[in-house]
Design an enzyme around this catalytic site. Structure first.
Site, PDB file in Angstrom:
ATOM      1  N   TRP A  91       0.827  -1.215   0.000  1.00  0.00           N
ATOM      2  CA  TRP A  91       0.000   0.000   0.000  1.00  0.00           C
ATOM      3  C   TRP A  91       0.851   1.250   0.000  1.00  0.00           C
ATOM      4  O   TRP A  91       0.558   2.215  -0.704  1.00  0.00           O
ATOM      5  CB  TRP A  91      -0.985  -0.005   1.174  1.00  0.00           C
ATOM      6  CG  TRP A  91      -1.976  -1.119   1.054  1.00  0.00           C
ATOM      7  CD1 TRP A  91      -2.161  -2.157   1.925  1.00  0.00           C
ATOM      8  CD2 TRP A  91      -2.931  -1.329  -0.010  1.00  0.00           C
ATOM      9  NE1 TRP A  91      -3.150  -2.985   1.460  1.00  0.00           N
ATOM     10  CE2 TRP A  91      -3.638  -2.505   0.289  1.00  0.00           C
ATOM     11  CE3 TRP A  91      -3.239  -0.636  -1.177  1.00  0.00           C
ATOM     12  CZ2 TRP A  91      -4.645  -3.009  -0.543  1.00  0.00           C
ATOM     13  CZ3 TRP A  91      -4.235  -1.134  -2.008  1.00  0.00           C
ATOM     14  CH2 TRP A  91      -4.924  -2.309  -1.685  1.00  0.00           C
ATOM     15  N   ASP A 103      -1.504   6.769   6.461  1.00  0.00           N
ATOM     16  CA  ASP A 103      -2.531   5.842   5.989  1.00  0.00           C
ATOM     17  C   ASP A 103      -2.803   4.875   7.142  1.00  0.00           C
ATOM     18  O   ASP A 103      -1.989   4.018   7.449  1.00  0.00           O
ATOM     19  CB  ASP A 103      -2.018   5.088   4.752  1.00  0.00           C
ATOM     20  CG  ASP A 103      -2.996   4.010   4.269  1.00  0.00           C
ATOM     21  OD1 ASP A 103      -4.046   3.820   4.914  1.00  0.00           O
ATOM     22  OD2 ASP A 103      -2.701   3.367   3.242  1.00  0.00           O
ATOM     23  N   LYS A 147     -11.934  -1.620   6.629  1.00  0.00           N
ATOM     24  CA  LYS A 147     -11.028  -2.443   7.417  1.00  0.00           C
ATOM     25  C   LYS A 147     -11.418  -2.460   8.893  1.00  0.00           C
ATOM     26  O   LYS A 147     -11.224  -3.452   9.555  1.00  0.00           O
ATOM     27  CB  LYS A 147      -9.578  -1.964   7.274  1.00  0.00           C
ATOM     28  CG  LYS A 147      -9.066  -1.914   5.845  1.00  0.00           C
ATOM     29  CD  LYS A 147      -8.655  -3.276   5.294  1.00  0.00           C
ATOM     30  CE  LYS A 147      -8.490  -3.287   3.786  1.00  0.00           C
ATOM     31  NZ  LYS A 147      -7.487  -2.377   3.266  1.00  0.00           N
TER      32      LYS A 147
HETATM   33  C1  LIG Z   1      -6.867  -1.799   2.017  1.00  0.00           C
HETATM   34  C2  LIG Z   1      -5.857  -0.758   2.166  1.00  0.00           C
HETATM   35  C3  LIG Z   1      -5.751   0.299   1.236  1.00  0.00           C
HETATM   36  C4  LIG Z   1      -6.612   0.404   0.006  1.00  0.00           C
HETATM   37  O1  LIG Z   1      -7.894   0.704   0.362  1.00  0.00           O
HETATM   38  P1  LIG Z   1      -9.030   0.968  -0.747  1.00  0.00           P
HETATM   39  O2  LIG Z   1     -10.124   1.541   0.084  1.00  0.00           O
HETATM   40  O3  LIG Z   1      -9.363  -0.371  -1.339  1.00  0.00           O
HETATM   41  O4  LIG Z   1      -8.504   1.900  -1.749  1.00  0.00           O
HETATM   42  C5  LIG Z   1      -4.797   1.264   1.477  1.00  0.00           C
HETATM   43  N1  LIG Z   1      -3.981   1.211   2.537  1.00  0.00           N
HETATM   44  C6  LIG Z   1      -4.041   0.208   3.440  1.00  0.00           C
HETATM   45  C7  LIG Z   1      -3.120   0.215   4.608  1.00  0.00           C
HETATM   46  C8  LIG Z   1      -4.990  -0.802   3.282  1.00  0.00           C
HETATM   47  O5  LIG Z   1      -5.059  -1.791   4.179  1.00  0.00           O
END
Ligand SMILES: *Cc1c(COP(=O)(O)O)cnc(C)c1O
Length: 354
Positions: free
Chosen positions: A100, A167, A191
């Site tokens: 990511w 993030d 998540k």
């Molecule tokens: C799943 C995830 C993403 C991507 O998320 P989307 O909503 O599918 O774009 C980005 N960063 C992390 C740490 C993730 O676990």
């Protein structure tokens, strides 16, 4: 029978949240309308949006500290773009801790120079780099607090004099920290917060408005703030479910309470991984994630028997990500200690039977 859902995302949500959400789809609070056939400008939905934004700031301890919370669309991946669009003038720093982070870097390169301050790519991201310098002339530093695929988690964050962007998609609201060390936090809902379709962005307002480029309205954080997260039709249902999850979290005592439970779950599973010779952990011990535990079976011949056993026990979603294989058990907030106990029992039973 309800499964013990260890899915990495979209993930398990509290049962009471699912129940309230399904009622709202039929008839929202006795209004005679389904929530999803209602105007997003209605008082009902405006209240939901305000409540969701306020709860996010309250739970993170960021009320009255110059932050704004937004629920936007496009997922965390869209924030890879928005962050750089809004903040990257010439050069930004990124800590490369996984897939990511790497994707965030790729998007940022459309807007300017990217300095990878450190990377664990050579060891297939099995740890978090700890010692690295951060140049002072960067527009911001971007980090990923929890690396969902590899099962690593940052336990401390660099102290920097530039804006710190994080993030936090897969560990937001899972443990206490000083969230005010960050200037911008973003997280896809699916998540640890709600269904896919929205992402939370928490921004310290004073970092905005510094880049010289023109920004299209839908990508401009300042526009989203001015429009109170309603520049266009928001993701009504995902935001409502996220609000319900945040209410649930507040109701059980907030992040401090869930952190204790999350630590117990992680201890239970990791001690089984470490003590049971049939299994081996992936991530370096000091960097292990309390959210996503990655491990493999030491004797591949036992895999069919193990897979049959956990499925039989009602466990779901522990197959590892295709990039590292093995297993990944995601233990997000709504997963109970009992569910982790079920998986651990299956693992110890495998060893007992030999
Ligand atoms: C799943 C995830 C993403 C991507 O998320 P989307 O909503 O599918 O774009 C980005 N960063 C992390 C740490 C993730 O676990």
């Amino acid at each position: 029978m309800k499964k013990h859902n260890f899915s990495a995302g979209p993930c398990i949500l509290p049962q009471e949240v699912l129940l309230k959400a399904s009622e709202a789809v039929q008839d929202f609070n006795g209004s005679g309308l389904s929530l999803i056939e209602m105007s997003h400008r209605s008082k009902e939905f405006v209240d939901i949006m305000e409540n969701a934004r306020a709860l996010a700031l309250e739970l993170l301890g960021l009320e009255g500290k110059g932050y704004k919370a937004l629920f936007l669309q496009g997922g965390a991946s869209m924030e890879f773009v928005r962050v750089a669009y809004n903040l990257l003038e010439t050069k930004a720093g990124y800590l490369n801790t996984g897939t990511w982070a790497n994707n965030a870097i790729k998007e940022a390169k459309f807007f300017g120079e990217v300095v990878e301050v450190a990377s664990s790519k050579n060891e297939n991201y099995n740890h978090i780099p700890k010692i690295f310098g951060v140049p002072n002339d960067l527009d911001y530093l971007h980090v990923t607090s929890n690396n969902t695929i590899y099962g690593t988690q940052m336990k401390t964050f660099p102290k920097v004099n530039i804006p710190l962007v994080c993030d936090m998609s897969s560990d937001i609201f899972s443990k206490q920290m000083d969230f005010s060390q960050f200037d911008l936090i973003y997280a896809g809902a699916q998540k640890n917060m709600g269904p896919a379709g929205t992402e939370l962005v928490v921004i310290k307002e004073d970092i905005l408005g510094k880049v010289s480029r023109k920004i299209p309205s839908i990508l401009d954080y300042q526009v989203s703030i001015a429009k109170e997260s309603m520049f266009n039709t928001p993701a009504v249902f995902p935001i409502y479910v996220s609000m319900l999850t945040l209410e649930w979290l507040k109701g059980i005592g907030g992040i401090a309470v869930i952190e204790e439970i999350n630590n117990k779950k992680a201890q239970l599973l990791y001690s089984e991984i470490d003590l049971n010779p049939l299994f081996k952990g992936y991530a370096n011990i000091e960097d292990r994630s309390t959210m996503n535990a990655t491990f493999s079976i030491t004797d591949e011949k036992l895999k069919p028997a193990f897979d049959a056993a956990w499925k039989e026990a009602g466990v779901s979603g522990i197959n590892g990500h295709r990039s590292i294989g093995g297993y990944r058990a995601s233990m997000y907030n709504a997963l109970t200690l009992d569910s982790v106990g079920v998986l651990v029992d299956v693992m110890s039973e495998m060893e007992r039977k030999g």
